[in-house]
Design a protein around this motif. Sequence first.
Motif, mmCIF file in Angstrom:
data_model
loop_
_atom_site.group_PDB
_atom_site.id
_atom_site.type_symbol
_atom_site.label_atom_id
_atom_site.label_comp_id
_atom_site.label_asym_id
_atom_site.label_seq_id
_atom_site.Cartn_x
_atom_site.Cartn_y
_atom_site.Cartn_z
ATOM 1 N N GLU A 142 6.886 1.372 -12.535
ATOM 2 C CA GLU A 142 5.608 1.736 -11.941
ATOM 3 C C GLU A 142 4.949 0.463 -11.424
ATOM 4 O OE1 GLU A 142 3.380 3.734 -14.959
ATOM 5 O OE2 GLU A 142 4.837 5.369 -15.176
ATOM 6 N N ILE A 143 4.311 0.552 -10.259
ATOM 7 C CA ILE A 143 3.646 -0.597 -9.651
ATOM 8 C C ILE A 143 2.191 -0.243 -9.389
ATOM 9 C CG2 ILE A 143 3.626 -2.241 -7.756
ATOM 10 C CD1 ILE A 143 6.129 -2.482 -9.402
ATOM 11 N N GLU A 163 -1.344 -0.335 5.428
ATOM 12 C CA GLU A 163 -1.092 -1.192 4.271
ATOM 13 C C GLU A 163 -0.511 -0.385 3.117
ATOM 14 O OE1 GLU A 163 -3.966 -4.401 2.613
ATOM 15 O OE2 GLU A 163 -4.380 -2.588 1.441
ATOM 16 N N MET A 164 -1.161 0.728 2.797
ATOM 17 C CA MET A 164 -0.711 1.548 1.686
ATOM 18 C C MET A 164 0.685 2.101 1.946
ATOM 19 S SD MET A 164 -1.622 2.833 -1.294
ATOM 20 C CE MET A 164 0.037 3.013 -1.947
ATOM 21 N N GLN A 165 0.958 2.492 3.173
ATOM 22 C CA GLN A 165 2.256 3.059 3.509
ATOM 23 C C GLN A 165 3.376 2.024 3.338
ATOM 24 O OE1 GLN A 165 2.982 4.381 7.647
ATOM 25 N NE2 GLN A 165 3.409 6.414 6.784
ATOM 26 N N GLU A 166 3.115 0.784 3.755
ATOM 27 C CA GLU A 166 4.117 -0.277 3.596
ATOM 28 C C GLU A 166 4.332 -0.618 2.131
ATOM 29 O OE1 GLU A 166 4.211 -3.675 6.210
ATOM 30 O OE2 GLU A 166 2.860 -2.689 7.601
ATOM 31 N N MET A 167 3.265 -0.611 1.355
ATOM 32 C CA MET A 167 3.408 -0.887 -0.077
ATOM 33 C C MET A 167 4.155 0.237 -0.768
ATOM 34 S SD MET A 167 -0.293 -2.609 -0.977
ATOM 35 C CE MET A 167 -0.730 -4.214 -0.283
ATOM 36 N N ARG A 168 3.893 1.479 -0.369
ATOM 37 C CA ARG A 168 4.634 2.615 -0.903
ATOM 38 C C ARG A 168 6.130 2.445 -0.619
ATOM 39 N NH1 ARG A 168 5.819 6.098 -4.452
ATOM 40 N NH2 ARG A 168 7.597 4.718 -4.224
ATOM 41 N N ALA A 169 6.466 2.045 0.582
ATOM 42 C CA ALA A 169 7.875 1.859 0.952
ATOM 43 C C ALA A 169 8.509 0.733 0.140
ATOM 44 C CB ALA A 169 7.986 1.574 2.445
ATOM 45 N N ALA A 170 7.761 -0.339 -0.099
ATOM 46 C CA ALA A 170 8.285 -1.479 -0.849
ATOM 47 C C ALA A 170 8.572 -1.121 -2.301
ATOM 48 C CB ALA A 170 7.305 -2.646 -0.778
ATOM 49 N N CYS A 171 7.895 -0.114 -2.829
ATOM 50 C CA CYS A 171 8.082 0.291 -4.223
ATOM 51 C C CYS A 171 9.381 1.063 -4.435
ATOM 52 C CB CYS A 171 6.908 1.144 -4.695
ATOM 53 S SG CYS A 171 5.378 0.212 -4.948
ATOM 54 N N GLY A 172 9.973 1.590 -3.373
ATOM 55 C CA GLY A 172 11.215 2.332 -3.515
ATOM 56 C C GLY A 172 11.056 3.521 -4.434
ATOM 57 N N GLN A 173 11.895 3.578 -5.486
ATOM 58 C CA GLN A 173 11.865 4.695 -6.424
ATOM 59 C C GLN A 173 10.758 4.560 -7.466
ATOM 60 O OE1 GLN A 173 13.831 7.519 -6.164
ATOM 61 N NE2 GLN A 173 14.288 6.530 -4.196
ATOM 62 N N ALA A 174 10.135 3.395 -7.552
ATOM 63 C CA ALA A 174 9.065 3.195 -8.532
ATOM 64 C C ALA A 174 7.810 3.956 -8.118
ATOM 65 C CB ALA A 174 8.741 1.704 -8.665
ATOM 66 N N HIS A 175 7.086 4.442 -9.099
ATOM 67 C CA HIS A 175 5.813 5.111 -8.818
ATOM 68 C C HIS A 175 4.766 4.065 -8.473
ATOM 69 C CE1 HIS A 175 6.095 9.445 -10.449
ATOM 70 N NE2 HIS A 175 7.265 9.053 -10.016
ATOM 71 N N VAL A 176 3.896 4.392 -7.531
ATOM 72 C CA VAL A 176 2.864 3.442 -7.103
ATOM 73 C C VAL A 176 1.483 4.003 -7.416
ATOM 74 C CG1 VAL A 176 2.930 4.329 -4.730
ATOM 75 C CG2 VAL A 176 1.921 2.101 -5.179
ATOM 76 N N ALA A 201 -1.184 8.204 2.594
ATOM 77 C CA ALA A 201 -0.171 7.176 2.822
ATOM 78 C C ALA A 201 0.905 7.156 1.748
ATOM 79 C CB ALA A 201 -0.840 5.805 2.915
ATOM 80 N N GLY A 202 0.795 8.022 0.739
ATOM 81 C CA GLY A 202 1.901 8.164 -0.199
ATOM 82 C C GLY A 202 1.677 7.667 -1.603
ATOM 83 N N ALA A 203 0.435 7.357 -1.997
ATOM 84 C CA ALA A 203 0.189 6.914 -3.367
ATOM 85 C C ALA A 203 0.517 8.029 -4.354
ATOM 86 C CB ALA A 203 -1.266 6.492 -3.528
ATOM 87 N N ASP A 204 1.230 7.685 -5.430
ATOM 88 C CA ASP A 204 1.531 8.662 -6.468
ATOM 89 C C ASP A 204 0.343 8.865 -7.395
ATOM 90 O OD1 ASP A 204 4.414 9.140 -5.927
ATOM 91 O OD2 ASP A 204 4.568 7.007 -6.374
ATOM 92 N N PHE A 205 -0.456 7.803 -7.577
ATOM 93 C CA PHE A 205 -1.683 7.824 -8.369
ATOM 94 C C PHE A 205 -2.766 7.117 -7.582
ATOM 95 C CE2 PHE A 205 0.753 8.974 -12.025
ATOM 96 C CZ PHE A 205 -0.103 9.201 -13.101
#
Length: 307
Positions: A142-143, A163-176, A201-205
């Motif tokens: 988790e990140i 910004e959020m979308q790129e960070m989501r992509a950088a997390c890969g399978q990890a939850h963000v 943008a894809g935040a899990d939390f």
Amino acid sequence: MALDLDWVAAVQANTSAIERRAATLPGRRSVKKDFQAAWLCKAISLIDLTTLAGDDTEGRVKRLCAKARQPVRAELLEKLGMTGLTTGAVCVYHDMVEAAVRALEGTHIPVAAVSTGFPAGLSPYKLRLAEIGESVKAGAREIDIVISRRHVLTGDWQALYDEMQEMRAACGQAHVKAILATGELGTLRNVARASLVCMMAGADFIKTSTGKEGVNATLPVSLTMIRCIRDYMDRTGVKVGYKPAGGIAKAKDALVYLSLMKDELGHPWLQPDLFRFGASSLLGDIERQLEHHLTGHYSAANRHAMG
């Protein structure tokens, strides 16, 4: 999903109504005896047990992980019928991820890493993205990322979304988990709009705070963010998690937040995949309350140390 600026612009927050509703929460729900003990055990399972100090060492992190594996003294858990109870995760700085992963080996407890120039989020952007990758490589599942507050304060929602979308992509399978640092966003309307953009943008939390701001998790902010989560689910069918962090130190506070989640979002948001507390001292107070429930006596805080 794509950024919907019309939806973002339509979001408003009635501050006085939100504050009135939040003010009623501590008095509206009261659970006692076995019911209270059950709710407090639930709260333990939702804690991201955290150490984010400049003097963290591998030894401190190992002790924290031991506490995550055994959050309450074994004899108390046995009497409660809660043998095997653990915290939801352990949250550390990047440098301590490997030590935490080793200490939690053989358990289901994930390691969460704060990232992206935590807590201010003002380091060079490429380095923030690289930091995410390094934490995932080290074993973080988790990140917790921090957004650029300036995008919210200037109303640059496209920049925040990108910004959020790129960070989501950088997390890969990890939850963000997207940390909004709500105490620095100025208004509840900004909090609501930032929450919505990060979810798009894809935040899990979405998470209230780093714990380093002057004002961290509050009930008005929580109500605002939770209503955004509900609106987002109603429109998209996607469930996004919530994490209040900073200043939640008492068992009675945890009970208020749990009742709020139950009222507003229902049972699914009382599970670790959709709700977490960012806390450290909270666990000690919950353990004291559970001992009082079983023995009728309050024990000294040093009997419930973090490690």
